[in-house]
Structures are given as C-alpha cells and as structure tokens.
Design a protein around this motif. Structure first.
Motif, short mmCIF file in Angstrom:
data_model
loop_
_atom_site.label_atom_id
_atom_site.label_comp_id
_atom_site.label_asym_id
_atom_site.label_seq_id
_atom_site.Cartn_x
_atom_site.Cartn_y
_atom_site.Cartn_z
N GLY A 19 0.82 -1.20 0.00
CA GLY A 19 0.00 0.00 0.00
C GLY A 19 0.85 1.25 0.00
O GLY A 19 1.21 1.79 -1.04
N THR A 20 1.22 1.72 1.19
CA THR A 20 1.97 2.96 1.33
C THR A 20 3.23 2.98 0.47
O THR A 20 3.55 3.99 -0.16
N LEU A 21 3.94 1.87 0.45
CA LEU A 21 5.23 1.81 -0.23
C LEU A 21 5.15 1.40 -1.69
O LEU A 21 6.18 1.22 -2.34
N ALA A 22 3.96 1.25 -2.22
CA ALA A 22 3.78 0.79 -3.59
C ALA A 22 4.56 1.61 -4.62
O ALA A 22 5.11 1.05 -5.58
N PRO A 23 4.65 2.96 -4.49
CA PRO A 23 5.43 3.72 -5.48
C PRO A 23 6.88 3.28 -5.59
O PRO A 23 7.50 3.42 -6.64
N LEU A 24 7.44 2.75 -4.50
CA LEU A 24 8.83 2.30 -4.55
C LEU A 24 8.98 1.03 -5.38
O LEU A 24 10.05 0.77 -5.94
N TYR A 25 7.91 0.24 -5.45
CA TYR A 25 7.96 -1.00 -6.22
C TYR A 25 8.30 -0.70 -7.67
O TYR A 25 9.16 -1.34 -8.27
N ARG A 26 7.60 0.29 -8.23
CA ARG A 26 7.88 0.63 -9.63
C ARG A 26 9.30 1.15 -9.79
O ARG A 26 10.02 0.77 -10.72
N ALA A 27 9.72 2.03 -8.90
CA ALA A 27 11.04 2.62 -9.03
C ALA A 27 12.15 1.57 -8.98
O ALA A 27 13.15 1.67 -9.68
N LEU A 28 11.97 0.54 -8.15
CA LEU A 28 13.03 -0.44 -7.94
C LEU A 28 12.93 -1.68 -8.81
O LEU A 28 13.92 -2.33 -9.10
N TYR A 29 11.70 -2.03 -9.23
CA TYR A 29 11.52 -3.32 -9.91
C TYR A 29 11.16 -3.22 -11.39
O TYR A 29 11.43 -4.14 -12.14
N ALA A 30 10.53 -2.15 -11.79
CA ALA A 30 9.99 -2.12 -13.15
C ALA A 30 11.03 -1.63 -14.16
O ALA A 30 10.75 -0.76 -14.97
N ASP A 31 12.23 -2.16 -14.10
CA ASP A 31 13.23 -1.80 -15.07
C ASP A 31 12.99 -2.57 -16.36
O ASP A 31 12.32 -3.60 -16.39
#
Length: 257
Positions: A19-31
């Motif tokens: 939830g709260t940290l979801a924006p970090l998922y894209r930054a770190l994983y969606a390369d």
C-alpha cells in the motif's frame, strides 16, 4: 508521488509494501530488463493467445508491455494502491481484485510472475488462487507462474539495490530468513529514501511472509488444480542468480483456442 511518500514517512507513517510503499515497487523493480524478460516468458509460452490476464499485476508495467503483443490484456491486483499504479501504466485494463474475479473460460493465459502465488496466505487461499486461474482458462490455455525455490531461501541471504527517481535516491536492503511456519520465509525489507536536493533521509522497515516451494510440491499444487505441467525450471534473474525461483508453465486440457 515519491516526494509525498517521503513526507509521510518523515511524519511517522508506517510502511506497507502493498500500500503505502507501492510507489517504490515501480522505481526499484519495473526496469526494462526485468519486464522484457517476463514478457518474453509469456510470449514464448502462449505466442498465439488472444486474451491474457495478469493476477497480482503490481505496478502494471508488465500489463502495459503485454498489450503490445496481445489483443486483450486484463490485470487484477488485490491492493487498491497497486491497482491505481497499474492503471497509470496500462490504462483502463486493470481492476482491483483476485483471480476469482476472472470469468470462467474467459482467457487463453493467466500470468502470475513475480512470485505472486507465494504472497497469498494462508495456503488454502493460495490453492484457491491457482484453481481460480485454472477455471479462467479456455481449453488449451496456460498458466505461467513463478515461485521461490525453498532450497534457496531456507539458506537465508541478503542483497541491496539502489536507484534514483523523482529527485530521490532509493535504497532497498533485503534480508530473507526461515520462519516458524512450514514452507514460509520472512522477507525483511529496509527502504531508505534520500532527498537529493537537501540530503535529508528517511527510513522504514517492513517484513513480508512468502511461501516457497520445492519442484515436487509445485507440481502437486498444479496437478491438484486440474492442470497439466508443461515445464518447471529455474528462472535466470537479470542479476545472475539462477536458483532463487522456479518458473512453471501449466496447461488446461482440451482443444486449444
């Protein structure tokens, strides 16, 4: 979005990886390398599919990439924040929900990469998810999924990755270790965000229980869901690891689409 998260954490907000940290998922994983690798798995497994559903679509970047190959792509994710991120990336083909939201015999492939099945708890719910995916397949359709290899994660380990996005340096430090529950390990994650303009930093720690599988257990779950195993193999990660997770392809019986 990351600036808002920085402020929230600085003001004492707790971190929820879904939830709260979801924006970090894209930054770190969606390369690009990761998404292209996942899309390549799907395209090789179901080159002629007309309709594809991704369960646990997360950031939506894989959905967006699959839309360049397939006529119809649907994403579902139980997290409201992840579903919102997915819609930003993939458009209006994403909804909040689980595999049970997919209509019977409505798609030619169900994708559950990113070890999605291991994040579903308890075990009965994870089995229900796999069975719902099987039910959603048309005859001849396939499930493409990945899960952690229990032999790898029970040894424990650490890793660190850093990226820069939206004026912030984001560092993720992972530690995985066995838990008290059979076949489940704890994935402890520390996120450190540094505002590049000022050097200020905030940090939050979260822990996620994840189910891991042996090849034989994964095969049994797939067959219990009424599917035929086509392939189970180790996945080669872009960081070079080759035994962290399995990729499996399973097929529903019947004439293909």
């Amino acid at each position: 979005m990351i600036e808002d998260l920085f402020d929230a954490l600085a003001n004492g907000a707790s971190g929820d990886v879904y939830g709260t940290l979801a924006p970090l998922y894209r930054a770190l994983y969606a390369d690009r390398g990761r998404i292209d690798g996942q899309a390549g798995m799907v395209e090789r497994a179901v080159p002629d599919a007309a309709a594809v559903a991704e369960v646990g679509c997360g950031s939506g970047d894989l959905c967006a990439r699959l839309r360049t190959t397939y006529d119809r792509v649907l994403g579902v994710d139980p997290s409201a924040e992840m579903a919102r991120l997915s819609r930003q990336a993939a458009g209006g083909v994403v909804c909040r929900g689980s595999a049970a939201a997919l209509a019977p015999e409505s798609v030619d492939a169900v994708v559950m990469l990113g070890t999605v099945l291991g994040h579903v708890h308890p075990a009965d719910a994870a089995r229900d998810t796999l069975e719902a995916a099987a039910t959603a397949l048309r005859p001849g359709g396939r499930v493409i999924l990945s899960v952690h290899d229990i032999d790898h994660v029970t040894r424990g380990g650490r890793r660190e990755r850093t990226t820069t996005a939206s004026g912030h340096r984001i560092t993720q430090r992972d530690r995985w270790r066995p838990s008290d529950a059979p076949d489940v390990f704890e994935w402890d994650v520390t996120y450190e965000l540094t505002r590049l303009s000022t050097g200020e930093s905030v940090e939050t720690v979260t822990s996620v229980p994840i189910r891991a599988f042996s090849a034989s257990t994964l095969r049994r779950w797939i067959e219990d869901a009424g599917l035929r195993v086509v392939e189970i193999r180790h996945r080669q990660y872009i960081d070079g690891e080759a035994d962290r997770a399995f990729v499996a392809i399973a097929e529903r019986s019947g004439e293909p689409w």
